[in-house]
Design an enzyme around this catalytic site. Structure first.
Site, PDB file in Angstrom:
ATOM      1  N   HIS A 164     -10.490  -5.164  -2.909  1.00 46.60           N
ATOM      2  CA  HIS A 164      -9.147  -5.429  -2.375  1.00 46.60           C
ATOM      3  C   HIS A 164      -9.246  -5.809  -0.912  1.00 46.60           C
ATOM      4  O   HIS A 164     -10.186  -5.414  -0.223  1.00 46.60           O
ATOM      5  CB  HIS A 164      -8.213  -4.226  -2.557  1.00 46.60           C
ATOM      6  CG  HIS A 164      -8.777  -2.941  -2.044  1.00 46.60           C
ATOM      7  ND1 HIS A 164      -9.699  -2.203  -2.752  1.00 46.60           N
ATOM      8  CD2 HIS A 164      -8.562  -2.257  -0.902  1.00 46.60           C
ATOM      9  CE1 HIS A 164     -10.022  -1.122  -2.069  1.00 46.60           C
ATOM     10  NE2 HIS A 164      -9.358  -1.125  -0.929  1.00 46.60           N
ATOM     11  N   ASP A 224       0.856  -1.195   0.000  1.00 48.37           N
ATOM     12  CA  ASP A 224       0.000   0.000   0.000  1.00 48.37           C
ATOM     13  C   ASP A 224       0.889   1.241   0.000  1.00 48.37           C
ATOM     14  O   ASP A 224       1.881   1.318   0.726  1.00 48.37           O
ATOM     15  CB  ASP A 224      -0.903  -0.030   1.241  1.00 48.37           C
ATOM     16  CG  ASP A 224      -2.053   0.960   1.146  1.00 48.37           C
ATOM     17  OD1 ASP A 224      -3.197   0.521   1.238  1.00 48.37           O
ATOM     18  OD2 ASP A 224      -1.792   2.173   1.011  1.00 48.37           O
ATOM     19  N   GLN A 278     -14.287   2.752   1.819  1.00 45.61           N
ATOM     20  CA  GLN A 278     -13.700   2.330   0.529  1.00 45.61           C
ATOM     21  C   GLN A 278     -13.445   3.560  -0.338  1.00 45.61           C
ATOM     22  O   GLN A 278     -14.342   4.395  -0.508  1.00 45.61           O
ATOM     23  CB  GLN A 278     -14.642   1.362  -0.211  1.00 45.61           C
ATOM     24  CG  GLN A 278     -14.005   0.767  -1.468  1.00 45.61           C
ATOM     25  CD  GLN A 278     -14.893  -0.270  -2.158  1.00 45.61           C
ATOM     26  OE1 GLN A 278     -16.062  -0.440  -1.812  1.00 45.61           O
ATOM     27  NE2 GLN A 278     -14.324  -0.952  -3.138  1.00 45.61           N
ATOM     28  N   HIS A 293      -7.091  -5.551   2.602  1.00 48.73           N
ATOM     29  CA  HIS A 293      -5.942  -4.981   3.305  1.00 48.73           C
ATOM     30  C   HIS A 293      -5.345  -6.034   4.230  1.00 48.73           C
ATOM     31  O   HIS A 293      -6.068  -6.673   5.002  1.00 48.73           O
ATOM     32  CB  HIS A 293      -6.375  -3.814   4.201  1.00 48.73           C
ATOM     33  CG  HIS A 293      -6.866  -2.611   3.473  1.00 48.73           C
ATOM     34  ND1 HIS A 293      -6.056  -1.540   3.201  1.00 48.73           N
ATOM     35  CD2 HIS A 293      -8.095  -2.298   2.978  1.00 48.73           C
ATOM     36  CE1 HIS A 293      -6.771  -0.602   2.577  1.00 48.73           C
ATOM     37  NE2 HIS A 293      -8.003  -1.040   2.436  1.00 48.73           N
ATOM     38  N   ASN A 351     -12.950  -3.165   2.915  1.00 51.66           N
ATOM     39  CA  ASN A 351     -13.962  -2.108   2.961  1.00 51.66           C
ATOM     40  C   ASN A 351     -14.887  -2.169   1.744  1.00 51.66           C
ATOM     41  O   ASN A 351     -14.417  -2.346   0.612  1.00 51.66           O
ATOM     42  CB  ASN A 351     -13.283  -0.735   2.994  1.00 51.66           C
ATOM     43  CG  ASN A 351     -12.404  -0.561   4.224  1.00 51.66           C
ATOM     44  OD1 ASN A 351     -12.707  -1.085   5.291  1.00 51.66           O
ATOM     45  ND2 ASN A 351     -11.307   0.171   4.073  1.00 51.66           N
TER      46      ASN A 351
HETATM   47  P1  5GP Z   1      -9.753   1.560   0.620  1.00 51.88           P
HETATM   48  O1  5GP Z   1      -9.828   2.867   1.374  1.00 51.88           O
HETATM   49  O2  5GP Z   1     -10.470   1.651  -0.714  1.00 51.88           O
HETATM   50  O3  5GP Z   1     -10.178   0.361   1.414  1.00 51.88           O
HETATM   51  O4  5GP Z   1      -8.218   1.329   0.350  1.00 51.88           O
HETATM   52  C1  5GP Z   1      -7.524   1.877  -0.713  1.00 51.88           C
HETATM   53  C2  5GP Z   1      -6.068   1.762  -0.390  1.00 51.88           C
HETATM   54  O5  5GP Z   1      -5.326   1.866  -1.588  1.00 51.88           O
HETATM   55  C3  5GP Z   1      -5.537   2.859   0.542  1.00 51.88           C
HETATM   56  O6  5GP Z   1      -4.952   2.239   1.680  1.00 51.88           O
HETATM   57  C4  5GP Z   1      -4.508   3.602  -0.316  1.00 51.88           C
HETATM   58  O7  5GP Z   1      -3.383   3.985   0.435  1.00 51.88           O
HETATM   59  C5  5GP Z   1      -4.159   2.585  -1.362  1.00 51.88           C
HETATM   60  N1  5GP Z   1      -3.815   3.134  -2.664  1.00 51.88           N
HETATM   61  C6  5GP Z   1      -4.522   4.068  -3.360  1.00 51.88           C
HETATM   62  N2  5GP Z   1      -3.932   4.297  -4.563  1.00 51.88           N
HETATM   63  C7  5GP Z   1      -2.853   3.483  -4.612  1.00 51.88           C
HETATM   64  C8  5GP Z   1      -1.840   3.264  -5.607  1.00 51.88           C
HETATM   65  O8  5GP Z   1      -1.813   3.874  -6.673  1.00 51.88           O
HETATM   66  N3  5GP Z   1      -0.884   2.339  -5.309  1.00 51.88           N
HETATM   67  C9  5GP Z   1      -0.884   1.646  -4.128  1.00 51.88           C
HETATM   68  N4  5GP Z   1       0.114   0.755  -3.943  1.00 51.88           N
HETATM   69  N5  5GP Z   1      -1.805   1.836  -3.172  1.00 51.88           N
HETATM   70  C10 5GP Z   1      -2.775   2.741  -3.407  1.00 51.88           C
END
Ligand code: 5GP
Ligand code: ZN
Length: 138
Positions: A99, A30, A93, A101, A86
């Protein structure tokens, strides 16, 4: 999905720190880690959330979560793991490509993957038991 960043990362069109890859998934670090080693399991096919994931692929994702967590517990090493997934903006999300985590936890790390416990009231219990009758086939 042509405008989905995780589709591009999963396909390898955008470079990422990939710690594992197979035919179905890419596991990346991440970019905004909650803790050292925070990784994301991305399916290579686009599904927005858990409700869209085919059962078999979802099962494979959880088995992969176990494999990575088991390996990383020793490799990092760390003291515990949060496996977080999420669904929907209200649930935090921000990227609408399914995805999981994988968040390593270290003793006293202060990482806040938690909530303030409420109380299960009789009213909530009765309401939810009523609303889940279909789930139990009643
Ligand atoms: P969500 O909030 O949708 O559950 O998690 C999205 C996650 O993706 C966040 O923890 C954020 O830091 C990560 N993330 C967003 N864009 C990118 C990216 O371009 N590359 C990587 N490696 N992580 C990302
Ligand atoms: Zn996608």
């Amino acid at each position: 999905m042509s405008d989905c960043i995780f589709c591009k990362i999963a396909a390898g069109d955008i470079p990422s720190a990939t710690i594992y890859e197979d035919d179905d998934f890419r596991v990346i670090l991440d970019l905004g880690p909650a803790a050292k080693g925070h990784a994301l399991i991305l399916p290579k096919e686009h599904y927005a959330n858990i409700t869209e994931m085919p059962d078999e692929l979802l099962g494979k994702a959880m088995v992969l979560a176990k494999k990575v967590v088991t390996y990383m517990m020793k490799a990092l090493p760390c003291d515990g793991y949060n496996v977080v997934q999420n669904n929907g903006e209200a649930a935090g999300q921000t990227v609408f490509h399914f995805h999981i985590h994988l968040i390593p936890r270290y003793k006293n790390d202060g990482v806040g993957v938690t909530w303030k416990p409420g109380e299960l009231t009789d009213a909530w219990k009765q309401e939810i038991m009523e609303k889940t009758k279909g789930l139990r086939g009643e």
